[in-house]
Design an enzyme around this catalytic site. Structure first.
Site, mmCIF file in Angstrom:
data_model
loop_
_atom_site.group_PDB
_atom_site.id
_atom_site.type_symbol
_atom_site.label_atom_id
_atom_site.label_comp_id
_atom_site.label_asym_id
_atom_site.label_seq_id
_atom_site.Cartn_x
_atom_site.Cartn_y
_atom_site.Cartn_z
ATOM 1 C CB SER A 159 -0.904 0.004 1.229
ATOM 2 O OG SER A 159 -1.579 1.239 1.362
ATOM 3 C CE1 TYR A 212 -6.364 4.161 -1.324
ATOM 4 C CE2 TYR A 212 -4.468 3.677 0.062
ATOM 5 C CZ TYR A 212 -5.773 3.435 -0.310
ATOM 6 O OH TYR A 212 -6.494 2.461 0.336
ATOM 7 C CB THR A 242 -6.830 2.254 -4.720
ATOM 8 O OG1 THR A 242 -6.142 1.043 -4.411
ATOM 9 C CG2 THR A 242 -8.176 2.251 -4.016
ATOM 10 C CE LYS A 294 -7.589 -3.418 -3.841
ATOM 11 N NZ LYS A 294 -8.445 -2.669 -2.919
ATOM 12 C CG HIS A 349 -11.364 0.033 -0.220
ATOM 13 N ND1 HIS A 349 -10.591 0.813 -1.043
ATOM 14 C CD2 HIS A 349 -10.676 -0.043 0.943
ATOM 15 C CE1 HIS A 349 -9.507 1.207 -0.406
ATOM 16 N NE2 HIS A 349 -9.526 0.686 0.815
#
Length: 389
Positions: free
Chosen positions: A128, A152, A178, A260, A284
């Site tokens: 992440s 992100y 994402t 995603k 999510h």
């Protein structure tokens, strides 16, 4: 000869001859309750909690539970091979560890422990952006094992460009972007505890170690950590991004790009039209839109729309090997698993994550064999009931 993941069960039984039993349950659905008992309400709520009243997380489970496997008999399954090719990479099984941020709230070794577990079992680890550990340190913990980077997408274009350059230099082969978190959702479990780790500077390691991020600060992070946190909060996500912005990713990343959070077939088509390589059908884990469609209910439509053009991956609600079988039968090429491995990490560090991986793949191996399949490639919608949405 391919690895028979199912042999893990015989390893457990043989260990039992000396009185040893597994440190964690082999029914992975029990891990959440154990974690609830052993860890604090803030960290547990952050991982286990969902948007709103939790209805989307329940819908994820219902969408998988409603579909039932129809086993076939007298098929030669004595030799099995779970290996697949995903995004041009050979994998020993159709599994990757999903990107989950701030893992230091679960265990002090955080992402490095989870990454080492993934490397030891040969499955990809998806790091992440919001990790507690800088991406270079996680890469070092993995050696040359398969790793992907989740982005992100920040407002600051220079930070985005820097992240992509760092990830490439550190050996991350695929980019997972994402899309479903342009804002944080309404999450009552976190709100009731007033618990958001980022405000304490947890989950910000990639940002605070980034030269482009630090260039935007008046003082070094250690001199004014609150200002650094607020700088992070101001750029973390960007609700203004639209489909044409994907061109920036293509210009700055030369490997596979996966989007995603795709649930609608038309969004999957837009991803294909934009030259993306794959999508993750995901809500999510129920953490973003309360009242949303269960991810497994969205999967068949996305596969029909783009299955011949893109690699379709799946996450949200997967807890067991039979869940994985169902996702593969509905058309997913591989499955990303999140919460179960995070619970394993919280309960027993790297060993706990390895336990979760081995349990999932042993159960998938056995489910395939007992349903008449020697590998993932022969599984399809006809192996399930309740597949019409």
């Amino acid at each position: 000869m391919a690895k028979h993941w199912a042999d893990f069960q015989y390893e457990i039984y043989l260990n039992g001859m000396t009185g040893a039993v597994p440190r964690l349950p082999t029914d992975l659905t029990r891990l959440e309750e154990l974690t609830e008992r052993r860890l604090g309400p803030g960290p547990v709520g952050y991982v286990a909690g969902s948007a709103g009243d939790g209805g989307t997380a329940r819908a994820n489970r219902a969408a998988l539970d409603r579909r039932r496997i129809v086993p076939r008999m007298l098929r030669d399954v004595h030799e099995r091979d779970l290996s697949v090719e995903v995004l041009g990479r050979p994998l020993p099984a159709p599994l990757a560890l999903a990107p989950v941020g701030v893992l230091s709230i679960m265990h002090p070794e955080a992402e490095s422990a989870a990454a080492r577990a993934a490397a030891a079992q040969g499955v990809p680890f998806v790091l992440s952006s919001a990790s507690s550990t800088p991406m270079e340190q996680v890469a070092e913990a993995m050696g040359d094992a398969e790793r992907w980077f989740q982005l992100y997408w920040p407002k600051d274009v220079e930070v985005a460009r820097s992240f992509l350059g760092r990830a490439k230099a550190a050996g991350y082969t695929a980019l997972v972007v994402t899309l479903d978190t342009p804002l944080l959702s309404w999450r009552p479990r976190d709100l009731d505890q007033a618990y958001l780790p980022f405000l304490r500077g947890v989950g910000t390691a990639n940002y605070f170690s980034d030269p482009a991020f630090r260039a935007g600060l008046a003082k070094p992070v250690h001199e004014d950590p609150n200002a650094a946190v607020m700088h992070f909060v101001g750029m973390f996500s960007d609700p203004a991004k639209t489909w044409p912005d994907l061109a920036f990713l293509r210009e700055n990343w030369d490997g596979p790009i996966v989007l995603k959070g795709v649930l609608h077939p038309d969004d999957a088509r837009l991803a294909a039209d934009a030259g993306m390589d794959g999508v993750v059908v995901s809500n999510h884990g129920g953490r973003q839109v309360a009242g949303a469609i269960g991810a497994a209910d969205a999967l068949p439509g996305v596969v029909r729309a783009v299955g011949d053009r893109l690699t379709v991956l799946f996450d949200s609600g997967v807890r067991t090997g039979d869940d994985m079988f169902k996702a593969l039968a509905l058309g997913a090429r591989a499955v990303l698993v999140g919460r179960p491995y995070v619970y394993g990490l919280g309960l027993d560090g790297q060993a706990g994550v390895e336990h979760v991986i081995r349990c999932l793949l042993a159960e998938l191996d056995l489910t395939l064999a007992l349903s008449g399949h020697s590998g993932p490639s022969t599984v399809g919608p006809d192996d399930l009931t309740g597949t019409v949405v």
